[in-house]
Design an enzyme around this catalytic site. Structure first.
Site, PDB file in Angstrom:
ATOM      1  CB  SER A  17      -0.925  -0.043   1.293  1.00  0.00           C
ATOM      2  OG  SER A  17      -1.603   1.153   1.587  1.00  0.00           O
TER       3      SER A  17
ATOM      4  CE1 TYR B 270      -5.011  -1.661   4.812  1.00  0.00           C
ATOM      5  CE2 TYR B 270      -3.816   0.445   4.509  1.00  0.00           C
ATOM      6  CZ  TYR B 270      -4.267  -0.622   3.862  1.00  0.00           C
ATOM      7  OH  TYR B 270      -4.453  -0.940   2.495  1.00  0.00           O
TER       8      TYR B 270
END
Length: 257
Positions: free
Chosen positions: A148, A161
């Site tokens: 990500s 996250y």
């Protein structure tokens, strides 16, 4: 001079994509199929997988579906071993299964943190190890982990996250370090902000979208189809000496202040 398109040809290869009934996983499965690969869809919801498989088959793809929870080590191992024995080799693995939970860090629930760890990083270990055992025996294989933009950056309310995606980046380096000698290429794709079901709440927020458009040099959300080229490259002979790399596909957001 003509382009050697055979470098990107996946004909005769079989690709397993976890979490591939929708979103980024489904888009990557579609793109790999168009490049010639046979597709193995995975998820926990058999009905959703069947629907996705039916759509891909209607587009001309050869598709299998394997239902398993990528967070359960023994289940993953059994499912991968059974598929290899009954159907054939998995030449390409895309570790895409993931989830998000947005809460300010001081109030972040411990159970949500543990679920993020299992879904976003433990699954990469479980499926990666299960598939790599077979790839090592064949002396070849491609593993692509979905990282990500948060592998490199942070923003409010998603610290856990961010931690998991940072771990994906480093586990990718570890995979390459251990398995390159066996003929495997292990890399990661780090998407920026893409219009997916996982980001539906952000896409629907005009204030966030306006901020994102100003923050991203490309000035817009990414579309999932724009991840396909990177995935085909890392799945193909074109990336034969690329290992342990994280490829950011983010519209320039990590390049700009």
């Amino acid at each position: 001079m003509s382009t050697n398109t055979s470098l990107f040809d996946l004909t005769g290869k079989r690709a397993l994509i976890t979490g591939s009934s929708q979103g980024i996983g489904y888009a990557l499965a579609t793109g790999l199929a168009h490049a010639g690969a046979e597709i193995v869809l995975n998820g926990r919801d058999g009905a959703k997988l069947d629907k996705a498989a039916e759509t891909l088959r209607a587009d001309g793809a050869t598709v299998h579906s394997v239902v398993f929870d990528a967070t359960e080590h023994d289940t993953v191992r059994s499912a991968v071993d059974a598929f290899e024995a009954e159907t054939g080799a998995i030449d390409i693995l895309v570790n895409n299964a993931g989830m998000q939970h947005r809460t300010e860090l001081e109030n972040f629930p411990a159970d949500a943190f543990e679920k993020l760890l299992q879904t976003n990083i433990a699954s990469v270990f479980h499926v990666g190890q299960a598939v790599a055992r077979h790839m090592i025996g064949r002396g070849a294989g491609k593993i692509i982990n979905i990282a990500s933009v948060q592998t490199a950056l942070a923003r409010p309310c998603i610290a856990p996250y961010t931690a998991t995606k940072g771990a994906v980046g480093n586990l990718t380096k570890g995979m390459a370090t251990d398995w390159a000698k066996h003929g495997l290429q292990c890399n990661a794709i780090a998407p920026g902000y893409f219009d997916t079901p996982l980001n539906a709440a952000l896409v629907a927020d005009p204030e966030f979208s306006a901020w994102l458009e100003k923050r991203t040099p490309a000035g817009r959300w990414g579309q999932v189809e724009e991840l396909v080229g990177a995935c085909v490259f890392l799945s193909s002979p074109a990336s034969s000496f690329v290992n342990g790399h994280t490829l950011y596909v983010d519209g320039g957001i990590t390049a700009s202040l």
